[in-house]
Write an enzyme that holds these catalytic residues in place. Structure first.
Site, PDB file in Angstrom:
ATOM      1  N   ARG A  70      89.531  23.505  22.123  1.00 38.19           N
ATOM      2  CA  ARG A  70      89.547  23.785  23.564  1.00 38.19           C
ATOM      3  C   ARG A  70      88.100  23.851  24.031  1.00 38.19           C
ATOM      4  O   ARG A  70      87.172  23.911  23.232  1.00 38.19           O
ATOM      5  CB  ARG A  70      90.257  25.108  23.870  1.00 38.19           C
ATOM      6  CG  ARG A  70      89.602  26.323  23.231  1.00 38.19           C
ATOM      7  CD  ARG A  70      90.495  27.545  23.289  1.00 38.19           C
ATOM      8  NE  ARG A  70      89.900  28.698  22.627  1.00 38.19           N
ATOM      9  CZ  ARG A  70      89.277  29.690  23.251  1.00 38.19           C
ATOM     10  NH1 ARG A  70      89.183  29.675  24.588  1.00 38.19           N
ATOM     11  NH2 ARG A  70      88.763  30.703  22.587  1.00 38.19           N
ATOM     12  N   LYS A  97      65.636  18.985  16.875  1.00 31.96           N
ATOM     13  CA  LYS A  97      66.019  17.611  17.239  1.00 31.96           C
ATOM     14  C   LYS A  97      67.477  17.622  17.690  1.00 31.96           C
ATOM     15  O   LYS A  97      68.382  17.175  16.982  1.00 31.96           O
ATOM     16  CB  LYS A  97      65.792  16.656  16.070  1.00 31.96           C
ATOM     17  CG  LYS A  97      65.722  15.182  16.485  1.00 31.96           C
ATOM     18  CD  LYS A  97      65.238  14.330  15.339  1.00 31.96           C
ATOM     19  CE  LYS A  97      65.234  12.837  15.672  1.00 31.96           C
ATOM     20  NZ  LYS A  97      64.223  12.484  16.684  1.00 31.96           N
ATOM     21  N   ARG A 114      63.476  18.151   8.279  1.00 32.89           N
ATOM     22  CA  ARG A 114      63.563  18.439   9.712  1.00 32.89           C
ATOM     23  C   ARG A 114      65.011  18.658  10.130  1.00 32.89           C
ATOM     24  O   ARG A 114      65.307  19.525  10.980  1.00 32.89           O
ATOM     25  CB  ARG A 114      62.938  17.301  10.515  1.00 32.89           C
ATOM     26  CG  ARG A 114      62.857  17.582  12.002  1.00 32.89           C
ATOM     27  CD  ARG A 114      62.051  16.529  12.728  1.00 32.89           C
ATOM     28  NE  ARG A 114      62.658  15.208  12.620  1.00 32.89           N
ATOM     29  CZ  ARG A 114      62.087  14.092  13.085  1.00 32.89           C
ATOM     30  NH1 ARG A 114      60.886  14.149  13.665  1.00 32.89           N
ATOM     31  NH2 ARG A 114      62.695  12.931  12.968  1.00 32.89           N
ATOM     32  N   GLU A 170      54.175  15.085  24.308  1.00 27.65           N
ATOM     33  CA  GLU A 170      54.551  13.919  23.496  1.00 27.65           C
ATOM     34  C   GLU A 170      55.211  12.882  24.392  1.00 27.65           C
ATOM     35  O   GLU A 170      55.332  13.083  25.602  1.00 27.65           O
ATOM     36  CB  GLU A 170      55.504  14.339  22.376  1.00 27.65           C
ATOM     37  CG  GLU A 170      56.777  15.010  22.866  1.00 27.65           C
ATOM     38  CD  GLU A 170      57.576  15.643  21.739  1.00 27.65           C
ATOM     39  OE1 GLU A 170      57.350  15.294  20.573  1.00 27.65           O
ATOM     40  OE2 GLU A 170      58.436  16.491  22.043  1.00 27.65           O
ATOM     41  N   TYR A 179      70.463  15.645  15.448  1.00 28.93           N
ATOM     42  CA  TYR A 179      70.505  14.269  14.942  1.00 28.93           C
ATOM     43  C   TYR A 179      69.202  13.921  14.246  1.00 28.93           C
ATOM     44  O   TYR A 179      68.181  14.607  14.389  1.00 28.93           O
ATOM     45  CB  TYR A 179      70.791  13.287  16.073  1.00 28.93           C
ATOM     46  CG  TYR A 179      69.614  13.026  16.990  1.00 28.93           C
ATOM     47  CD1 TYR A 179      68.865  11.850  16.872  1.00 28.93           C
ATOM     48  CD2 TYR A 179      69.236  13.956  17.963  1.00 28.93           C
ATOM     49  CE1 TYR A 179      67.794  11.603  17.711  1.00 28.93           C
ATOM     50  CE2 TYR A 179      68.161  13.721  18.796  1.00 28.93           C
ATOM     51  CZ  TYR A 179      67.441  12.542  18.669  1.00 28.93           C
ATOM     52  OH  TYR A 179      66.365  12.314  19.483  1.00 28.93           O
TER      53      TYR A 179
END
Length: 288
Positions: free
Chosen positions: A98, A148, A53, A180, A34
């Protein structure tokens, strides 16, 4: 903003009409990536850096997808009234029909995007930016934080831990080295030098982190990427966090201990002004 229009697999539809299969691998396995991209007055903030990114994350998960993203996102923002919005873009490996851990390399990815209103953080002015309080806790995430991906349960847990402690963010530490925040990158200032954890697979390279470094270099502010300890954090003159939707925020307390003078530091005020000037150039088209 009313119900809102979302983008799903090539179509712009009302949010209430968007449907994804229960067999989608993003739902079953978190097999997805994302991005969260701010748009100010309809203009994507550091859009190319976000998309770079995104391509890195897709490549790392071996999800093959090429798309003219800017046109899609610009149209989504336009259909949601333009202005200041945060665009959430998620791409999953797709629907296998499935539940199976193995995947077909020829699956069709699921692409979803939606908008949420945000405040123009650069127009607010430094006096209206509130300092925050943070805690430090163990980093329990996997070792590919540079991707990410949507497996955010460890982030959710540490952010809830911060909330229950009366803090606004959780900074994470692994093997004695700060990494972070649960939803941000970390900076500290000592003796006029900006420090930030060095990039590795343990850290997500934030687009706003990158901008802080660019602006500091252009302004001649000394900076260093290094391994940082908890003791260095508590002894810093200033501490900041950064993210795309929050810009750079000053940290006033860490684990209940005051940082520096307990207020917004002079270097943070300078950086905020550099951000504001950059934002003005972006809005005028100079930074596109």
């Amino acid at each position: 903003m009313a119900e809102g229009i979302v983008y799903l697999n090539g179509e712009f539809v009302p949010a209430s009409e968007a449907k994804v299969s229960v067999f989608d691998r993003g739902f079953l396995f978190g097999d997805s990536v994302y991005e969260v991209i701010p748009f100010y007055r309809g203009v994507g903030f550091r859009l190319e850096q976000h998309l770079k990114r995104l391509r890195h994350s897709l490549s790392a998960l071996r999800i093959p997808l090429e798309k003219e993203w800017q046109g899609v996102l610009d149209e989504l923002v336009r259909r949601n009234g333009g202005g200041n919005v945060s665009v959430y873009l998620q791409i999953t490996r797709g629907n296998a029909g499935r539940r199976t851990p193995v995947y077909d390399e020829h699956m069709t990815p699921t692409v979803f995007a939606c908008c949420s209103p945000i405040r123009d953080i650069y127009a607010a002015g430094a006096d209206n930016i509130a300092g925050i309080r943070v805690i430090v806790t163990t980093d329990l995430r996997w070792h590919r934080c540079d991707i990410k991906a949507n497996g955010l349960l460890p982030n959710i847990l540490v952010l809830q831990q911060a909330r229950e402690a009366g803090a606004d963010e959780a900074l994470m530490i692994r093997d004695g080295v700060l990494t972070e925040g649960g939803s941000s990158n970390l900076f500290m200032v000592s003796n006029g030098v900006i420090y930030t954890p060095r990039l590795s697979s343990e850290i997500l390279g934030g687009t706003t982190r990158e901008l802080v470094l660019e602006l500091a270099r252009e302004a001649g502010i000394p900076l260093q990427e290094a391994d940082l300890s908890y003791e260095q954090l508590l002894g810093a003159d200033e501490v900041w966090i950064s993210s795309s939707t929050r810009a750079v925020l000053p940290v006033l307390e860490v684990d209940g201990q005051q940082i520096g003078e307990g207020g917004k530091g002079p270097l943070w005020l300078r950086m905020y002004e550099l951000f504001r000037q950059f934002h003005q150039r972006l809005m005028s088209g100079e930074e596109l």
